[in-house]
Design an enzyme around this catalytic site. Sequence first.
Site, PDB file in Angstrom:
ATOM      1  N   GLY A   1      65.207   8.984  29.812  1.00 54.51           N
ATOM      2  CA  GLY A   1      64.460   8.385  31.185  1.00 54.51           C
ATOM      3  C   GLY A   1      64.621   9.955  31.361  1.00 54.51           C
ATOM      4  CG  ASN A   2      61.145  10.562  33.788  1.00 51.40           C
ATOM      5  OD1 ASN A   2      60.822  10.698  34.886  1.00 51.40           O
ATOM      6  ND2 ASN A   2      60.325   9.707  32.158  1.00 51.40           N
ATOM      7  NE  ARG A   3      66.547  15.451  38.175  1.00 50.15           N
ATOM      8  CZ  ARG A   3      67.142  16.827  39.018  1.00 50.15           C
ATOM      9  NH1 ARG A   3      66.735  17.275  37.674  1.00 50.15           N
ATOM     10  NH2 ARG A   3      66.913  16.838  40.033  1.00 50.15           N
TER      11      ARG A   3
END
Length: 400
Positions: free
Chosen positions: A208-210
């Site tokens: 995932g990412n932030r």
Amino acid sequence: MDKPRVVLGVSGGIAAYKACELLRRLTESGHDVRVVPTASALHFVGAATWSALSGNPVSTEVWDDVHEVPHVRIGQHADLVVVAPATADMLAKAAHGLADDLLTNTLLTARCPVVFAPAMHTEMWEHPATQENVATLRRRGAVVVEPAVGRLTGVDTGKGRLPEPAEIFEVCRRVLARGVTEPDLKGRHVVVSAGGTREPLDPVRFLGNRSSGKQGYALARTAAARGARVTLVAANTGLPDPAGVDVVQVGTAVQLREAVLKAAADADAVVMAAAVADFRPAAYAAGKIKKKDDQEPEPIVLVRNPDILAEVSADRAHPGQVIVGFAAETDDVLANGRAKLARKGCDLLVVNEVGERKTFGSEENEAVVLGAEGTETPVPHGPKEALAEIVWDLVVRRFG
Ligand code: CTP
């Protein structure tokens, strides 16, 4: 500079307790708030709470401090009046100009923008009397926020819930900054993607990412406030649905593509604010991947995800459709942004500089919006709402 003066009118509904949170947001962001509850509102939340949270005196009737002529002065001196919750009875009184207590007098003397956030049961909201009152208030220039759909008092659910205090606060902030503007996106359908995709490895793990999704939600909320029909394709944000926006929840890049393409078919603009994973694991393990003590971990093989922004830019539903992309860059921000705009084929590219403490999850943003013709619109550091407004200004200009 004097603090902006806000009158928070509270009428008698159970959602009055949520107005405490709105009050706190208003005071903490530097507004001088005078709370004017109705007598029935005090059955739900007492005067002591309003007074302590606002730091100002509280009265419901015109008979207190008569020498200060409060029934005229409070309204005259306000920069904004917001009524939350606004009951069906309050909307009726406001629409008909009745003035039998301090709040209704204040509404008649106010010459500033007025925002109503209604809360009531679905039947009361849908009743022709209420709908006609809302139409009257809107015609006169008041902002009447659409109620949210969800759990109402008791066991029933439906339309009529007070929108989240954070949502009402954003409407207030917007109206204070821009006044009550013409709904320049009225009749338009816009699609906004927000959040960050998650690409599953097994039932419990993902890549995932932030991205928090806050910028995309700000775009959706401001477009709705400007009259657009909004489809918000949200990937893993956990944020409350903005009032009056059609939200489609997705998880992966492939799901996001499907939802965006479907909504884009009749859209006037598509804004890709989501952080889409460029790659996903080539294989998905149906069972949880276990570690084996005597073995090195298996490398993760990745495959490319579709580039949704490039695809919607290349296959526009109609020639006038406006496509906006976002780019997060750590170095050579403008040069990389220009190259990305050309590569993706979109009309506008919002370029942010990102780093450890910049942009992700924060309430603020700073950016440059690049136009396909070579234009550059710098957006100074400020709330994500402010950047969203500028993006819509540029989109509206392209609609011609
Ligand atoms: N985007 C997309 N589909 C992808 C990847 C990105 O639609 N598979 C969109 C994002 O929503 C954003 C824009 O493309 O609007 C920029 O994304 P970014 O990841 O920065 O672009 P890349 O082409 O991946 O560039 P690079 O990895 O070189 O930074």
